[in-house]
Scaffold this motif. Structure first.
Motif, PDB file in Angstrom:
ATOM      1  N   ALA A   1       0.816  -1.216   0.000  1.00  0.00           N
ATOM      2  CA  ALA A   1       0.000   0.000   0.000  1.00  0.00           C
ATOM      3  C   ALA A   1       0.849   1.266   0.000  1.00  0.00           C
ATOM      4  O   ALA A   1       0.334   2.346   0.215  1.00  0.00           O
TER       5      ALA A   1
ATOM      6  N   ARG B   1       2.944   3.954  -1.964  1.00  0.00           N
ATOM      7  CA  ARG B   1       3.008   4.431  -3.342  1.00  0.00           C
ATOM      8  C   ARG B   1       4.435   4.406  -3.885  1.00  0.00           C
ATOM      9  O   ARG B   1       4.670   3.982  -5.016  1.00  0.00           O
TER      10      ARG B   1
ATOM     11  N   MET C   1       5.394   0.900  -4.867  1.00  0.00           N
ATOM     12  CA  MET C   1       4.605   0.270  -5.918  1.00  0.00           C
ATOM     13  C   MET C   1       4.557   1.091  -7.202  1.00  0.00           C
ATOM     14  O   MET C   1       3.820   0.748  -8.120  1.00  0.00           O
TER      15      MET C   1
ATOM     16  N   THR D   1       1.836  -3.015 -10.602  1.00  0.00           N
ATOM     17  CA  THR D   1       2.048  -2.751  -9.180  1.00  0.00           C
ATOM     18  C   THR D   1       1.149  -1.607  -8.711  1.00  0.00           C
ATOM     19  O   THR D   1       0.661  -1.615  -7.587  1.00  0.00           O
TER      20      THR D   1
ATOM     21  N   TYR E   1      -1.479  -1.603  -5.752  1.00  0.00           N
ATOM     22  CA  TYR E   1      -1.489  -0.536  -4.756  1.00  0.00           C
ATOM     23  C   TYR E   1      -2.906  -0.013  -4.537  1.00  0.00           C
ATOM     24  O   TYR E   1      -3.373   0.098  -3.402  1.00  0.00           O
TER      25      TYR E   1
ATOM     26  N   ARG F   1      -5.102  -0.448  -1.157  1.00  0.00           N
ATOM     27  CA  ARG F   1      -5.579   0.758  -0.476  1.00  0.00           C
ATOM     28  C   ARG F   1      -7.092   0.716  -0.259  1.00  0.00           C
ATOM     29  O   ARG F   1      -7.590   1.013   0.823  1.00  0.00           O
TER      30      ARG F   1
ATOM     31  N   SER G   1       2.212   2.186   5.810  1.00  0.00           N
ATOM     32  CA  SER G   1       2.494   2.516   4.412  1.00  0.00           C
ATOM     33  C   SER G   1       2.784   4.000   4.283  1.00  0.00           C
ATOM     34  O   SER G   1       3.619   4.413   3.478  1.00  0.00           O
TER      35      SER G   1
END
Lengths: 264, 504
Positions: free
Chosen positions: B334, B336, B339, B345, B349, B353, B399
Motif C-alpha cells: 500500500a 506508493r 509500488m 504494481t 497498490y 488501499r 504505508s
C-alpha cells in the motif's frame, strides 16, 4: 585522471539535464562546478558514482568506463569515491559513530552489517576521522542532535572512511551560513592538499569559488559554457560572472575578513 | 484574470432583477441560478426543499391521530406549537429573503444577503431539536433518578471487599391459620430470644380481583441481642422459601437499644404456597445480627474484574501483535513509492488501499459481531475482530511511514558502495523503526480501549463482565469495572504517549 566524454543524461520526463559534456579532472585538483540550480551540476556529480545512470557517453577513471559498469561491479568504484551532500543526508536516528562507520559499508560483508558490527580497526579509524573534523565529543550522540555545520562535518568524516581518491561535493555549503561555509570548504581543501584527494565540488557563490577552486567548469542548461583555472576565476569580473549565471547571479559578502566582521 | 471585462460579461444575469426575485418566490434559488450564482441558488433550493420535506413528514407524524388533511396539520400545531411555528417562519423567511437575495444578485450588488443562511441554520436547528427528541425539562426534573446508580458507579468500593461474618440470631415460629399458635421455646439466659404476638394469623393474599388483602399485624419483640446493632428480619415459609419481608416497601431492619432489645410491628407477608396446600403451616420468623469480623478480602466482583481486566489487556496485546505481523507485508503493497514501478504494481497498490479503507471504516464492534458467529463467544472473537481492524489501520499508517522515508540518506549509503541489504539496514530501517514502534504502541493503546467495548457484544474481556453487571442492575460491581477500565486506559494513554514522545 577522470575523463568525462560526451556525457548526456535525459530524464524520463524528457528533461535534458546534460548535453554531451566533456572535460577532464586531473588527480589532486579542486574542481569547482558553477551554474544555476537546474543547470545539471547535481546530475553530473551523481553520474560520476552512478547514483544516476547516464543516457550516453563515457566516464573513464583509471582505465575503467564507470558509465558502462554493470550494477554488480559498481561497488569497488563507488567505495573509492566519497560524496558529501547539500542536505548532509545523515541517517538521523543513528549515532554519529554509526554514520561515520557507514562509510565502510563498501568494505564490509553483509552479515556483519546486519548487526551493525564493524572491525576494531574501522572503529579506531572512525574515531580518527571524527578527530580530523573536531567532533570526537559528539561521537555517540544521535546525528539529529547535531547542528547543520556539525552534520556536514560528519558527512565529510563518513566520506573519509571510504579512503577515497575522489570526493564529490554536491553544494556542500548551500544549507549553511557563510561562516560555516568557509569551515566546511576549509576541511575539503585540507583533504585535497594533505591527502591528495581530488575534490569535485559544485558551488553557487563566486567568492567561495575564487577562494577555493584550482579549476572551474561553468554549466548552463546542461552544457559547459566556461572553463578556467583558479587564476582565471580570481580575475573574473562580476559582469563575466553574470554571463555564466544569467541575471540572477549574486555575490555573498564572504572572504575570511568580512566574515569575521559579520559574525560579530 | 487579466482584464475585468470577460468576468463582467460572464456575470451578466440572464433575467432582470425583479423577474429573478419573482422566480425565486416560485422556486427558491431559481432567481440566483439565472443570475449566474448557480452554487448559491442550488444551496438555497436544497436547503428549502430538504427543510420543507422533513417538516412535512414531521407534521404528518405529529398529527397522525387526527383525520387526514387539515385536521392533521391543526393537531400537529396544537401538539408542538413552538416547533411548528419556528420552522414555518424559517421556511417563510428563506423564501422571502431568498427572493430579495435573488433580486440583489441580479442587480449585481457586490453583497448578496447572508441573512438567508441564518434562517437555514435556525430552521435545521429546530428540526434537529424536535427529531432527536431533546427534552431538557425531563432531564432536569428527573435528575434525581440518576443519582443512585451514578453514586454507586462513582464510588463502588463497598462492593469491592467482603468480610467473614458472624450471625447472632433467634427465631420464632408462627402458625398460618387459626390459633392457638405453637408452643414457645423456653428462654435461655444469655441467648437472644425472639417473640411474636400473636404467634398465629392470616398471611397477606390477593382476592379474586387481584386486590391485596393484608394479613394479620403481629408485634415482634426481641431481647438479649447485641446492643445498638442493625438487625435483619427474615421469613421462611413451610416449604423453605427464605426471604426478607418488607414493611412499606422497604426491607425491615431494626436497631437494638442499649439493652439489646427491640420491638416492631409488621404485617404477615404474602402467601407463597399454593392455596390448595393443606395442613398446619408453621412459618419461621428470624432476626439476624450480622457482624463483620476479620480482615477485608476482595469480593467476587473485584476478583472477576481484575481477572477480566488482565484478559482485556492481553486481548489488546495479542490483537496488536497479530495486527503488526500481518500489516507489515500489506503496508509495502500500500506504499506508493514502493509500488510506483509499473501499471500492475500500481493496480495492486490501489486495490490494497481500497480494501484497507473499507476494512478500516467498519468498526471493530461490527467485526466482533461477525467474529462471534465465526469463532464463538469469548476473548478469541474479540482478538479476531481487533486484529482485522488493526491490520487495516496499521497497514495504512505503516504505508504512510514508508512513503515518508527521506531518500537522501539512502542515496548517501548507496554512494558508499553499500549492497542492497546494507542499504536497507542502514538507510531504510533506522528511518522506519520509530514510526513503526510509535504506531504499534498507539494501536495497542487503541486495542485495549476497544477491547473493553468489544465485550459488550460477546467478544470477551471486561466489557463482557460490565454488560452483565449493568443488566443485573448491580451498579456497584459495574462501577468497579468502570473504575478499572478508566484507570487502565489512563495509564496506557500516558505510557504510550510518553514512549512515543521519547521516540520522536
Amino acid at each position: 585522471m577522470l575523463e568525462f566524454k560526451e556525457l548526456s543524461k535525459t530524464y524520463d520526463d524528457g528533461t535534458e539535464a546534460l548535453k554531451r559534456v566533456s572535460f577532464d579532472v586531473q588527480d589532486g585538483e579542486f574542481l569547482v562546478i558553477i551554474g544555476l540550480s537546474g543547470s545539471g551540476k547535481s546530475t553530473l556529480l551523481r553520474c560520476t558514482n552512478r547514483l544516476i545512470d547516464p543516457t550516453s557517453g563515457r566516464i573513464v577513471w583509471n582505465g575503467v568506463d564507470i558509465a558502462a559498469l554493470p550494477p554488480k561491479e559498481l561497488r569497488p568504484v563507488r567505495r573509492r569515491i566519497g560524496m558529501v551532500f547539500q542536505h548532509f543526508n545523515l541517517v538521523k536516528r543513528l549515532s554519529v559513530m554509526n554514520n561515520v562507520l557507514s562509510g565502510r559499508l563498501g568494505y564490509t560483508d553483509n552479515w556483519s552489517s546486519m548487526t551493525y558490527r564493524f572491525s576494531k580497526e574501522d572503529r579506531d579509524n572512525a574515531m580518527k576521522s571524527l578527530e580530523r573534523v573536531g567532533l570526537t565529543a559528539q561521537a555517540f550522540k544521535r546525528a539529529s542532535e547535531l547542528s547543520g555545520g556539525q552534520q556536514q562535518r560528519v558527512g565529510i568524516a563518513r566520506a573519509l572512511m571510504q579512503e577515497p581518491e575522489i570526493i564529490l561535493a554536491d553544494e556542500p555549503v548551500a544549507s549553511l551560513d557563510p561562516v560555516l561555509a568557509h569551515t566546511i570548504l576549509g576541511y575539503l581543501e585540507r583533504l585535497n592538499r594533505e591527502d591528495k584527494i581530488t575534490v569535485i565540488c559544485s558551488l553557487h557563490y563566486l567568492d567561495l569559488v575564487q577562494r577555493y577552486a584550482t579549476r572551474v567548469i561553468g554549466l548552463r542548461d546542461g552544457e559547459v559554457v566556461y572553463r578556467g583555472t583558479g587564476e582565471d576565476i580570481r580575475r573574473m569580473t562580476d559582469a563575466e560572472f553574470k554571463e555564466i549565471y544569467g541575471e540572477e547571479a549574486e555575490r555573498v559578502s564572504a572572504g575570511p575578513a568580512s566574515v569575521q566582521g559579520g559574525a560579530l | 484574470m487579466s482584464s475585468p471585462t470577460p468576468r463582467t460579461a460572464e456575470r451578466t444575469p440572464l433575467v432582470p432583477a425583479p423577474v429573478a426575485g419573482v422566480l425565486s418566490i416560485v422556486v427558491p434559488g431559481l432567481g440566483q441560478v439565472l443570475s449566474r450564482q448557480v452554487q448559491r441558488g442550488a444551496l438555497i433550493f436544497a436547503s428549502a426543499a430538504t427543510m420543507a420535506a422533513i417538516f412535512a413528514t414531521r407534521i404528518a407524524d405529529l398529527g397522525r391521530r387526527a383525520e387526514e388533511g387539515w385536521p392533521t396539520v391543526v393537531r400537529a400545531f396544537e401538539r408542538r406549537p413552538f416547533f411548528a411555528v419556528v420552522v414555518l417562519l424559517s421556511l417563510l423567511a428563506i423564501w422571502l429573503i431568498g427572493a430579495w437575495d435573488a433580486y440583489r444578485c441580479a442587480k449585481e450588488r457586490r453583497r448578496p444577503v447572508t441573512g438567508v443562511f441564518l434562517f437555514v441554520l435556525l430552521g435545521f436547528f429546530v428540526l434537529g431539536w424536535q427529531i432527536s427528541e431533546i427534552n431538557v425539562v425531563k432531564m432536569i426534573r428527573e435528575a434525581p433518578e440518576a443519582l443512585p446508580p451514578l453514586s454507586r458507579v462513582l464510588w463502588p468500593w463497598e462492593a469491592a471487599f467482603e468480610y467473614e461474618t458472624e450471625v447472632l440470631g433467634a427465631e420464632a415460629k408462627i402458625l398460618a391459620g387459626e390459633g392457638p399458635g405453637p408452643e414457645r421455646p423456653p428462654v435461655v439466659e444469655g441467648q437472644p430470644y425472639l417473640r411474636s404476638e400473636p404467634n398465629f394469623g392470616r398471611l397477606s393474599q390477593q382476592d379474586e380481583n387481584n386486590r391485596p388483602v393484608l394479613g394479620t399485624r403481629i408485634t415482634v419483640t426481641g431481647f438479649d441481642f447485641a446492643p445498638n446493632a442493625a438487625t435483619e428480619i427474615w421469613w421462611t415459609d413451610p416449604i423453605g422459601n427464605e426471604f426478607r419481608p418488607r414493611e412499606a416497601g422497604e426491607y425491615i431492619i431494626v436497631t437494638t437499644d442499649d439493652n439489646g432489645e427491640f420491638s416492631f410491628e409488621m404485617t404477615m407477608p404474602y402467601q407463597l404456597t399454593p392455596p390448595s396446600a393443606e395442613g398446619p403451616f408453621l412459618h419461621t420468623l428470624d432476626a439476624r445480627q450480622i457482624t463483620e469480623v476479620g480482615r477485608p478480602r476482595p469480593s467476587e466482583a473485584l476478583r472477576l474484574t481484575v481477572a477480566r481486566m488482565i484478559e482485556t489487556i492481553f486481548m489488546g496485546m495479542m490483537a496488536t501483535a497479530f495486527g503488526i505481523i500481518f500489516s507489515i507485508p500489506v503496508s509495502f503493497l500500500a506504499a506508493r513509492n514502493i509500488m510506483a514501478g509499473s501499471r500492475l504494481t500500481m493496480a495492486i497498490y490501489f486495490i490494497t488501499r481500497t480494501i484497507l479503507n473499507i476494512v478500516r471504516s467498519i468498526e471493530p464492534l461490527i467485526w466482533a459481531l461477525i467474529a462471534v458467529v465465526w469463532v464463538g463467544l469469548g476473548p478469541f472473537a474479540g482478538i479476531v475482530a481487533l486484529t482485522v481492524h488493526s491490520i487495516a489501520a496499521l497497514g495504512k499508517l505503516y504505508s504512510e511511514a514508508i512513503e515518508g522515508i527521506d531518500p537522501g540518506p539512502i542515496e548517501a549509503i548507496q554512494a558508499t558502495g553499500a549492497s542492497r541489504i546494507q542499504t536497507i539496514m542502514f538507510g531504510v530501517i533506522p528511518q522506519m523503526i520509530s514510526p513503526f514502534i510509535s504506531f504499534s504502541i498507539y494501536r495497542w493503546d487503541i486495542n485495549v480501549r476497544m477491547s473493553t467495548v468489544i465485550g459488550l457484544v460477546g467478544g470477551g474481556g471486561i466489557g463482557f463482565l460490565l454488560v452483565q453487571y449493568i443488566r443485573l442492575l448491580d451498579y456497584r460491581s459495574a462501577g468497579i469495572a468502570v473504575w478499572f477500565i478508566a484507570v487502565t486506559v489512563a495509564i496506557l494513554d500516558y505510557v504510550s504517549a510518553e514512549i512515543r514522545n521519547r521516540l520522536m
